[in-house]
Design an enzyme around this catalytic site. Structure first.
Site, mmCIF file in Angstrom:
data_model
loop_
_atom_site.group_PDB
_atom_site.id
_atom_site.type_symbol
_atom_site.label_atom_id
_atom_site.label_comp_id
_atom_site.label_asym_id
_atom_site.label_seq_id
_atom_site.Cartn_x
_atom_site.Cartn_y
_atom_site.Cartn_z
ATOM 1 N NE ARG A 76 -128.409 -5.485 24.182
ATOM 2 C CZ ARG A 76 -129.437 -5.821 24.415
ATOM 3 N NH1 ARG A 76 -130.576 -5.589 23.508
ATOM 4 N NH2 ARG A 76 -130.107 -6.415 25.216
ATOM 5 C CG HIS A 120 -135.163 -0.114 22.500
ATOM 6 N ND1 HIS A 120 -133.753 0.123 23.062
ATOM 7 C CD2 HIS A 120 -135.373 -1.495 22.699
ATOM 8 C CE1 HIS A 120 -133.380 -1.162 23.417
ATOM 9 N NE2 HIS A 120 -134.326 -1.943 23.712
#
Length: 306
Positions: free
Chosen positions: A221, A269
């Site tokens: 994260r 990502h």
């Protein structure tokens, strides 16, 4: 009775999931219709992505579970209207993708593949057993990645908020445990959930606990790292390099310093993408469990936030 399964996951997702999810539901022997719109009181299950326009779950009074297509649930778990049970996505393909990403980048740093030879002067890297890889986060993904690196012979240590016991891995928890893992990590991998307790867990103070010249890999994260503190640590040589897959703002703005820093590798990502076929199997299996009166797999704790 025919079940109504509402796919509420944003633009373009229905086209990707329509055929594989219908096939997975049929394979479970369920009689169900997959829809993108229906009267709220008729919906039995919601297959969900936090990017969906659906944000108010109050009308779905007969919904038995909300089944997330994402591994991360930080954008939904705090929704006060969500009173239905919530399951996060734990997909074998997602896990395998994360293992391959983490192992690949650990080996890149371990073998110094970013620094090709410029002369015939041999520089032999240490063996894996002499290199410590530390993990922040020992959940489903962290355990899988740590186990894969341990199988390659690396010295592996891990920290988690709740105590864990994993064979061949030095497990720690608590503030002292965090410092212990940081202090020995030549390469640090962060796979923590996004919670208030993990925000900026890597900051100026904790980055200083790492051995000078440590490498960081963050496919967990973006909020786990204080961006300014990491950039300062990179410029000072405290951190030699960082590979970052997740960010506070995505897409990462074009003018962000990470794009231009010589010791930062940015990936967009991609570390652990959800594959439609295997994710559909997971969703359908969880629906079948509830229909048989069994508990959900991977149900989210509202208290813990994951």
């Amino acid at each position: 009775m025919t079940l109504t399964v509402l796919l509420a996951a944003g633009d373009g997702v229905f086209e990707d999931y329509d055929a594989p999810l219908r096939a997975a539901i049929a394979k479970q022997g369920l009689d169900a219709q997959l829809v993108t719109d229906a009267p709220a009181q008729t919906v039995d299950y919601i297959v969900y992505a936090p990017s969906s326009p659906l944000q108010d779950f109050t009308p779905f009074t007969n919904c038995r579970a909300v089944l997330s297509l994402w591994a991360g649930v930080e954008r939904i778990v705090g929704n006060a209207t969500l009173t239905q049970p919530l399951a996060r996505m734990v997909d074998p393909s997602l896990t395998q993708g994360m293992v391959e990403y983490v192992v690949g980048h650990v080996l890149r740093y371990h073998l110094a593949l970013d620094k090709p030879a410029t002369s015939w002067t041999p520089v032999v890297p240490p063996l894996a057993q002499d290199r410590c890889v530390g993990f922040l986060g020992l959940g489903e993904l962290g355990r899988a990645c740590a186990g894969a690196l341990r199988a390659l012979g690396f010295d592996v240590a891990g920290w988690s908020r709740s105590p864990r016991q994993l064979e061949g891995i030095a497990c720690h928890s608590g503030p002292e445990g965090l410092r212990a893992v940081l202090a020995r990590s030549d390469i640090l991998v962060t796979l923590l959930p996004d919670t208030p307790a993990t925000t900026n867990i890597l900051n100026a103070t904790t980055l200083a606990h790492l051995p000078r010249g440590a490498r960081i890999i963050n496919p967990g994260r973006g909020t786990a790292i204080d961006d300014a503190a990491l950039l300062a640590a990179l410029d000072q040589g405290q951190i030699a390099a960082a590979t970052l897959d997740v960010f506070r703002t995505e897409p990462l703005p074009e003018n962000h310093p990470f794009w231009h820093h010589p010791n930062v590798t940015v990936t967009p990502h991609i570390a652990a993408a959800t594959r439609t076929e295997t994710a559909s199997d997971v969703i359908a299996a969880n629906i079948a469990r509830v229909e048989r009166g069994q508990p959900l797999l991977h149900e989210v704790s509202r208290h813990n936030g994951y």
